[in-house]
Design a protein around this motif. Structure first.
Motif, PDB file in Angstrom:
ATOM      1  N   PRO A   1      -9.215  -0.862   2.964  1.00 13.50           N
ATOM      2  CA  PRO A   1     -10.606  -0.998   2.491  1.00 13.50           C
ATOM      3  C   PRO A   1     -10.745  -1.789   1.199  1.00 13.50           C
ATOM      4  O   PRO A   1     -11.857  -2.115   0.808  1.00 13.50           O
TER       5      PRO A   1
ATOM      6  N   ASP B   1     -10.986  -9.762   6.816  1.00 13.65           N
ATOM      7  CA  ASP B   1     -10.903  -8.699   5.824  1.00 13.65           C
ATOM      8  C   ASP B   1     -11.200  -7.370   6.521  1.00 13.65           C
ATOM      9  O   ASP B   1     -11.409  -7.322   7.741  1.00 13.65           O
ATOM     10  N   TRP B   2     -11.213  -6.292   5.777  1.00 16.88           N
ATOM     11  CA  TRP B   2     -11.410  -4.950   6.331  1.00 16.88           C
ATOM     12  C   TRP B   2     -12.702  -4.875   7.143  1.00 16.88           C
ATOM     13  O   TRP B   2     -12.712  -4.453   8.302  1.00 16.88           O
TER      14      TRP B   2
ATOM     15  N   SER C   1     -17.426   0.544   1.220  1.00 17.66           N
ATOM     16  CA  SER C   1     -16.721   0.404   2.497  1.00 17.66           C
ATOM     17  C   SER C   1     -16.841   1.693   3.304  1.00 17.66           C
ATOM     18  O   SER C   1     -16.690   1.696   4.508  1.00 17.66           O
TER      19      SER C   1
ATOM     20  N   ALA D   1      -5.704  -5.030   6.458  1.00 16.43           N
ATOM     21  CA  ALA D   1      -6.372  -3.821   6.920  1.00 16.43           C
ATOM     22  C   ALA D   1      -6.276  -2.693   5.904  1.00 16.43           C
ATOM     23  O   ALA D   1      -5.617  -1.685   6.118  1.00 16.43           O
TER      24      ALA D   1
ATOM     25  N   SER E   1      -5.458   3.024  -0.205  1.00 14.30           N
ATOM     26  CA  SER E   1      -5.958   1.906  -1.011  1.00 14.30           C
ATOM     27  C   SER E   1      -5.445   1.984  -2.446  1.00 14.30           C
ATOM     28  O   SER E   1      -4.973   1.000  -3.016  1.00 14.30           O
TER      29      SER E   1
ATOM     30  N   LEU F   1      -5.799   1.105   9.474  1.00 15.39           N
ATOM     31  CA  LEU F   1      -6.662   0.745  10.602  1.00 15.39           C
ATOM     32  C   LEU F   1      -6.609   1.818  11.693  1.00 15.39           C
ATOM     33  O   LEU F   1      -7.638   2.194  12.269  1.00 15.39           O
TER      34      LEU F   1
END
Lengths: 336, 550
Positions: free
Chosen positions: A144, A286-287, B90, A142, B73, A312
């Motif tokens: 991106p 996946d995300w 995304s 979780a 990220s 998430l």
């Protein structure tokens, strides 16, 4: 009834006080509902176990027939009542036998999805969305950054490297349950019919998949008798990743170390592990798939079990979806 | 772009040299012009395209996506280009569009070629480039986005040297024609991106490209190592002897207004040494050793230490301060061209005479001549080699007086006779698993010596110098005597009365602030396994400090 009166996290795992059972408990308990056969979810030593027939079979293969005192087969897409609480198992698409577990009481529906994925997998049934008030999701990938590419391209990467380096053995690290059989199935679908060599740790489960109608093509043991010399040049060899850093791997000529895992998405991860050919192939969402699933099921509330819950939960907040992390312990982050 | 991106992905993770060469050769074979030429230029870092600053990319991401999600990220991945490559598009999910998002396979990524990207970037300024990059990111897949971002941020670290790329080119050429890598090195600086004439020649479709470069590289002549016994067969009257200086072997060429400093393998390293370039006010081509040094009060150049020179190496830009504190000089060995006259087909004796005349016209603060050592018999030379007069001398060179200057390493005319390495006994402390072929072996060793309070302190790392059989023995020792595991690293039992003593050979030892022990070795390798020696007899930090290079 508040959802956490029906199901809430405890040190032993998710617990239902109304009916007195645990889902995927990490310690021995009286009554356990098991989503799938991976070792961190399915442990031995419980008294009674409810699971799909395939999951029960897999547990027996891994732990021996005595892994629990009472086995109860849960048929997929059927419900039954346990101490006044309605229970049902639905396919989760993670590995053979994997299921989501529906827990319903007084009109409140909670689905514990266990580990799941949304991609097609020739070696198991696909995930089926189940309407619910609370959806309990995993969050292994979780973030991106995790966007698993198309399986076909990843398999092609492996097969073209086998062609490009015909003097080498390609050693592919795989998880013994699920990943190995899925990867073999995908390789067969891509038209590669040569013998694939497997480490002893994979054999029983591959045999079991075959009995369940998953055809894996010609497989042969990669373990040799003492003094025997094998001819592994140009072949694909599969085993648990740990085997390839062990002396066991020295029998293979000019080995190229590959690893089939969602973690291979990040180059540094691959480099740290000494992987030369990363194959991004995961049995988790996946995300995008995690988000799609939440948007599709539209639960009133999302609970996040193990993995990267912070991202998430953040995404849910941004999208006005109520969400909370459960901070369950005992499940492996690296469970690939 | 897809196959270029795929090539980069493979190169980054392939540890073996031969593996990298194979990947490059296959890529050249299946990729058309001019794509393969641009790829080659990107890999050898000769490609100069409009660049994009990391700060601009960060800004772009903050506009496009939730800051918290981007930060989580980035923290996880640790590399900006890779993070952006993976999270790109995304952000559409965070807007809650969910199912409306176009799947990646619908995109026309295959249509976008490396050539298109490079040629478009060449026409754009910095601000326009950013917008264009953003458009392309929409069209590429994750691997392609990574390659593009590395290309425009100029951070193509893929473990392929220009030398290795040239080697791959020569392997590629060998499929079609007879070729030596020296020919490619010689031509290299006269070639223009995207190298279509080079590839045509390599594929046997055209003649060798003619020499176009001003101040071209002349492939260097190298010496063979000399064993003590070999030398007795040689007649000292036929040979000249000189010191082997321990700097960077260079070729400095100044012709028709073009000034270039080449490394031994023909890489143009002029940019790192602007101070030297400025002093190259001659017409001709010299072979010599690049060192740090400055004139003393008698006007002779005083050479600095090897660590002084290290300050000047591997730098893209040089600060003004460093130019003052660490000036570089060339101690010349040979004259390859005087004005426009090629001297390489003359004898060393002739060239040496010409060099002495030529050197008189050179800037004396930047150039001098490597002096000859009187040579009457080998025993005297052996004596000298035992007592080298300067720490930056690593041995002696022996050259036949009648040798012409030929590229490569011909057998016979030139020999190098290096000083013996320094040796210490150290104790194995940690072992790390190797890569590729060695991934099932503990093959990288950290070794230590004793401090005053009887503890071991690590002083270096070595991963070669042993035979395959010895590797198996050490590996077994490591597995049998593991104390702790940290990922791929194991700490090994190392006590005063139990452990494995390694004899370590190295070329010198310096003070270092970066290491716990305060010292750093040059070129350490394992010379012997001392199974016979108890660890407490290994060296102490005090004893190895006495070896410090002045």
């Amino acid at each position: 009834m508040r959802p956490d009166q029906l199901l809430h996290p405890t040190p032993k795992g998710l617990y239902c006080p109304v009916s007195d059972f645990y889902i995927d408990p990490v310690q021995p308990v009286d009554r356990a509902l098991i989503t799938h056969g991976h070792a961190d979810h399915a442990r031995s030593g419980h008294h009674s176990v409810w699971a799909t027939e395939q999951t029960l079979d897999i547990m027996a293969i891994r732990y021996g027939e005595e892994f629990c005192s009472e086995r109860h087969v849960a048929n997929l897409r059927e419900t039954f009542v346990l101490n006044g609480v309605t229970i049902g198992f639905w396919p989760a698409g993670h590995v053979l036998g994997s299921a989501q577990i529906l827990v319903e009481h007084q009109g409140l529906r909670i689905v514990a999805s266990g580990d799941y994925k949304r991609r097609r997998d020739p070696s198991c049934l696909s995930f089926e969305p189940v309407p619910c008030d609370v959806f309990i999701t995993e969050a292994t990938f979780a973030l991106p950054v995790f966007r698993h590419p198309d399986d076909v391209g990843e398999i092609q990467k492996l097969l073209s490297s086998v062609q490009q380096f015909p003097e080498s053995a390609h050693l592919v690290g795989v998880y013994a349950l699920g990943k190995a059989q899925r990867l073999i199935s995908l390789i067969r679908e891509a038209g590669h019919n040569k013998t694939i060599f497997i480490h002893g740790a994979l054999k029983k489960l591959c045999d079991y998949y075959e009995t369940q109608g998953v055809e894996l093509g010609p497989l042969s043991s990669a373990t040799l008798a003492k003094g025997e010399k094998g001819d592994f040049a140009g072949s694909i060899v599969m085993g648990p990743p740990s085997a390839f850093t062990d002396k066991w791997a020295r029998r293979f000529p000019d080995p190229i170390i590959c690893f089939a895992s969602g973690w291979m998405q990040v180059r540094q991860r691959a480099r740290q592990r000494g992987v030369e050919l990363p194959l991004i192939l995961s049995d988790h969402c996946d995300w995008d798939e995690l988000l799609d699933t939440i948007l599709e099921i539209k639960p009133r509330e999302v609970w996040v079990t193990h993995g990267r819950d912070d991202a998430l939960v953040r995404w849910c907040e941004l999208n006005q979806i109520k969400a909370r992390p459960l901070h369950l312990v005992g499940y492996e982050d690296e469970s690939e | 772009m897809e196959s270029f991106a795929h090539l980069l992905d493979r190169l980054v993770l392939t540890p073996s040299r031969n593996g990298k060469i194979r990947l490059l050769v296959d890529y050249f074979a299946r990729t058309p012009d001019p794509d393969r030429g641009y790829a080659l230029a990107a890999i050898t870092r000769d490609l100069d395209v409009a660049s994009v600053k990391p700060a601009m990319l960060r800004g772009l991401m903050n506009e496009r996506m939730d800051e918290v999600l981007f930060k989580l990220s980035y923290d996880y991945v640790g590399d900006l280009a890779e993070t952006i490559a993976l999270v790109w598009d995304s952000e559409q999910r965070t807007a809650g569009q969910g199912h409306d998002v176009q799947p990646a396979s619908d995109k026309s990524a295959a249509d976008l070629s490396l050539t298109q990207i490079v040629e478009t970037l060449n026409t754009l300024g910095k601000t326009e480039a950013m917008g264009q990059v953003s458009n392309w990111l929409d069209q590429l897949d994750a691997s392609g986005r990574y390659a593009l971002l590395k290309l425009v941020t100029g951070g193509m670290r893929i473990g392929v040297s220009a030398r290795l790329a040239k080697q791959a080119l020569s392997e590629f050429g060998k499929r079609y024609i007879k070729i030596d890598i020296i020919e490619i090195e010689e031509l290299w600086h006269g070639l223009e991106i995207p190298y279509e004439d080079l590839f045509a020649w390599l594929e046997g479709k055209a003649d060798k490209p003619s020499h176009l470069a001003a101040a071209p590289f002349r492939p260097a002549m190298l010496a063979n190592a000399l064993a003590d016994s070999d030398m007795r067969k040689l007649d000292p009257d036929h040979y000249a002897a000189e010191w082997k200086w321990d700097g960077i072997r260079v070729q400095v060429t100044s012709e028709g207004g073009t000034r270039r400093i080449y490394s031994r393998t023909g890489d143009d390293i002029s940019r790192s040494f602007p101070d030297l370039v400025e002093a190259m006010d001659f017409e001709g081509s010299l072979d010599g050793e690049l060192l740090v040094g400055r004139p003393n009060n008698t006007g002779e150049i005083e050479i600095g230490s090897f660590s002084d020179l290290q300050q000047r190496l591997n730098r893209k830009t040089v600060s003004k301060k460093l130019l003052v504190t660490h000036p570089v000089v060339v101690r010349t060995y040979d004259l390859l061209a005087d004005e426009t006259t090629n001297l390489r087909d003359q004898s060393f004796e002739m060239r040496r005479g010409q060099l002495e005349a030529f050197a008189k016209r050179l800037d004396p603060t930047r150039f001098d001549i490597s002096p000859l050592i009187p040579l009457t018999n080998w025993d005297d030379l052996a004596q000298l080699r035992e007592n080298l007069p300067h720490p930056v001398i690593e041995g002696v060179m022996i050259k036949r007086w009648d040798s012409i200057y030929v590229p490569g390493r011909p057998k016979g005319p030139w020999f190098k006779w290096k000083k013996d390495p320094m040796l210490i006994d150290a104790v194995l402390m940690y072992a790390q698993r190797g890569h590729g072929k060695r991934s099932s072996y503990y093959s990288d060793y950290t070794f230590g010596v004793w401090t005053e309070d009887d503890a071991l302190v690590p002083v270096g790392k070595a991963y070669f110098g042993f035979t395959d059989e010895e590797l198996k023995q050490i590996d077994k020792f490591v597995r049998d005597n593991t104390v702790e595991r940290f990922g791929p690293v194991r700490s090994v039992k190392a006590q005063r009365d139990f452990g494995l003593v390694l004899e370590i050979a190295f070329e010198g030892i310096q003070r270092s602030k970066r290491h716990k022990s305060g010292v750093a070795m040059r070129f350490p390798r394992i010379s012997r396994l001392r199974w016979d020696k108890p660890p407490h007899e290994a060296d102490s930090l005090t004893s190895i400090e006495s070896l410090l290079t002045p």
